[in-house]
Motif scaffolding. Structure first.
Motif, PDB file in Angstrom:
ATOM      1  N   TYR A 117       9.128  -7.739  -2.701  1.00 28.90           N
ATOM      2  CA  TYR A 117       8.085  -8.199  -1.782  1.00 28.90           C
ATOM      3  C   TYR A 117       6.903  -7.229  -1.791  1.00 28.90           C
ATOM      4  O   TYR A 117       5.740  -7.641  -1.910  1.00 28.90           O
ATOM      5  N   GLY A 118       7.200  -5.941  -1.674  1.00 24.66           N
ATOM      6  CA  GLY A 118       6.133  -4.945  -1.610  1.00 24.66           C
ATOM      7  C   GLY A 118       5.314  -4.875  -2.883  1.00 24.66           C
ATOM      8  O   GLY A 118       4.077  -4.786  -2.841  1.00 24.66           O
ATOM      9  N   VAL A 119       5.967  -4.927  -4.029  1.00 19.45           N
ATOM     10  CA  VAL A 119       5.240  -4.870  -5.297  1.00 19.45           C
ATOM     11  C   VAL A 119       4.380  -6.123  -5.472  1.00 19.45           C
ATOM     12  O   VAL A 119       3.245  -6.050  -5.957  1.00 19.45           O
ATOM     13  N   ALA A 120       4.905  -7.286  -5.070  1.00 15.06           N
ATOM     14  CA  ALA A 120       4.117  -8.515  -5.163  1.00 15.06           C
ATOM     15  C   ALA A 120       2.880  -8.429  -4.280  1.00 15.06           C
ATOM     16  O   ALA A 120       1.777  -8.826  -4.675  1.00 15.06           O
ATOM     17  N   LYS A 121       3.038  -7.901  -3.073  1.00 18.03           N
ATOM     18  CA  LYS A 121       1.889  -7.770  -2.170  1.00 18.03           C
ATOM     19  C   LYS A 121       0.909  -6.718  -2.679  1.00 18.03           C
ATOM     20  O   LYS A 121      -0.312  -6.834  -2.489  1.00 18.03           O
ATOM     21  N   GLY A 122       1.424  -5.667  -3.330  1.00 22.24           N
ATOM     22  CA  GLY A 122       0.528  -4.685  -3.936  1.00 22.24           C
ATOM     23  C   GLY A 122      -0.286  -5.315  -5.054  1.00 22.24           C
ATOM     24  O   GLY A 122      -1.485  -5.035  -5.211  1.00 22.24           O
ATOM     25  N   ALA A 123       0.363  -6.166  -5.839  1.00 23.35           N
ATOM     26  CA  ALA A 123      -0.355  -6.880  -6.889  1.00 23.35           C
ATOM     27  C   ALA A 123      -1.412  -7.803  -6.298  1.00 23.35           C
ATOM     28  O   ALA A 123      -2.494  -7.973  -6.867  1.00 23.35           O
ATOM     29  N   LEU A 124      -1.107  -8.396  -5.141  1.00 26.95           N
ATOM     30  CA  LEU A 124      -2.075  -9.283  -4.494  1.00 26.95           C
ATOM     31  C   LEU A 124      -3.300  -8.502  -4.020  1.00 26.95           C
ATOM     32  O   LEU A 124      -4.416  -9.024  -4.034  1.00 26.95           O
ATOM     33  N   ILE A 159       0.835  -1.202   0.000  1.00 29.15           N
ATOM     34  CA  ILE A 159       0.000   0.000   0.000  1.00 29.15           C
ATOM     35  C   ILE A 159       0.871   1.253   0.000  1.00 29.15           C
ATOM     36  O   ILE A 159       0.656   2.184  -0.774  1.00 29.15           O
ATOM     37  N   VAL A 160       1.856   1.270   0.894  1.00 33.64           N
ATOM     38  CA  VAL A 160       2.812   2.380   0.995  1.00 33.64           C
ATOM     39  C   VAL A 160       4.212   1.808   0.809  1.00 33.64           C
ATOM     40  O   VAL A 160       4.592   0.863   1.507  1.00 33.64           O
ATOM     41  N   PRO A 161       5.010   2.329  -0.131  1.00 31.19           N
ATOM     42  CA  PRO A 161       6.335   1.768  -0.386  1.00 31.19           C
ATOM     43  C   PRO A 161       7.209   1.757   0.861  1.00 31.19           C
ATOM     44  O   PRO A 161       7.213   2.702   1.646  1.00 31.19           O
TER      45      PRO A 161
END
Length: 260
Positions: free
Chosen positions: A165-172, A156-158
């Protein structure tokens, strides 16, 4: 103990937990079992799955089964889903808590290698898609169900340094909304839980927080002034799996102690 009289997950409800032998996944499985559900845990290590299932069943008094498979393999996922479905003849809720082995690859957009991106996107995104591809037709024919995806505030917030990891979770997070939008017509709900600073005694421990600037900052910004533990998440997951959340879909619920 047995809690089959629970109003949330009455006897007969079947819950499948991916990554079910991990620290967080086993907590979700224990909570669902204690709430009255019949639980199937999935993962790659058969011996660890067997030991976890026996431990949970002994603690809750409700039957827990396991199925081994690799969500990064298309054929393996199909076989896993068949084993999971045949365990109790149905699946009502899927808790997607599987994560790649090892701690998150450190690195920014310029330094993170290709293999780190693939290491996260394959299980976190494609694993969820593959699982749904094989389970949703069965769930739809049985009357519906729900998915609970474990996302992350870094989606949600970088949070610099854990970009893959963060981009993958954002995609999720966006995948969760697509699941809700496309599968709602079959009475299948999809929601996500975004944990805050959670001590899992594996990647994050009380001792590691003072030594890590990002973790220390997260704790300072948590309104309740403490870190969380996996058990702080399971009540929300149980609610989302239950009929009490029958009109809740496409939502991401932050469980972070009020972090600003």
């Amino acid at each position: 103990m047995s809690s089959t009289s629970s109003p949330l997950l009455p006897e007969g409800k079947v819950v499948f937990v991916t990554g079910g032998s991990g620290n967080l996944g086993s907590q979700f499985a224990t909570s669902m079992s204690a709430a009255g559900a019949r639980v199937v845990i999935g993962g790659r290590n058969v011996e660890r799955l067997r030991a976890t299932a026996e431990r949970i069943q002994g603690a809750t008094g409700n039957e827990v089964r396991y199925a081994a498979g690799d969500l990064t393999d298309a054929a393996g996922t199909a076989a896993l889903v068949e084993d999971v479905w045949s365990a109790f003849g149905r699946v009502d809720t899927v808790v997607n808590s599987a994560v790649p082995s090892g701690s998150p690859q450190q690195g920014d957009l310029l330094s993170t290698p290709d293999e780190a991106w693939l290491n996260f996107f394959d299980p976190v995104i494609l694993g969820v898609v593959r699982t749904g591809r094989h389970l949703v037709p069965k769930m739809a024919a049985a009357g519906g169900g729900s998915f609970v995806n474990i996302v992350s505030p870094t989606g949600i917030v970088p949070s610099p340094g854990v970009d893959a990891y963060g981009v993958a979770k954002g995609a999720l997070i966006m995948l969760t909304k697509y699941m809700a939008r496309e599968w709602g017509t079959w009475n299948i709900r999809a929601n996500g839980i975004a944990p805050g600073l959670i001590i899992d005694d594996q990647y994050v421990t009380p001792e590691s927080i003072p030594r890590n600037a990002a973790l220390s900052s997260a704790l300072e910004r948590t309104s309740l002034g403490r870190w969380g533990r996996p058990e702080d998440l399971v009540g929300v997951a149980t609610f989302l799996a239950s009929d009490a959340a029958a009109f809740v879909s496409g939502q991401i619920i932050s469980v972070d102690g009020g972090r600003f």
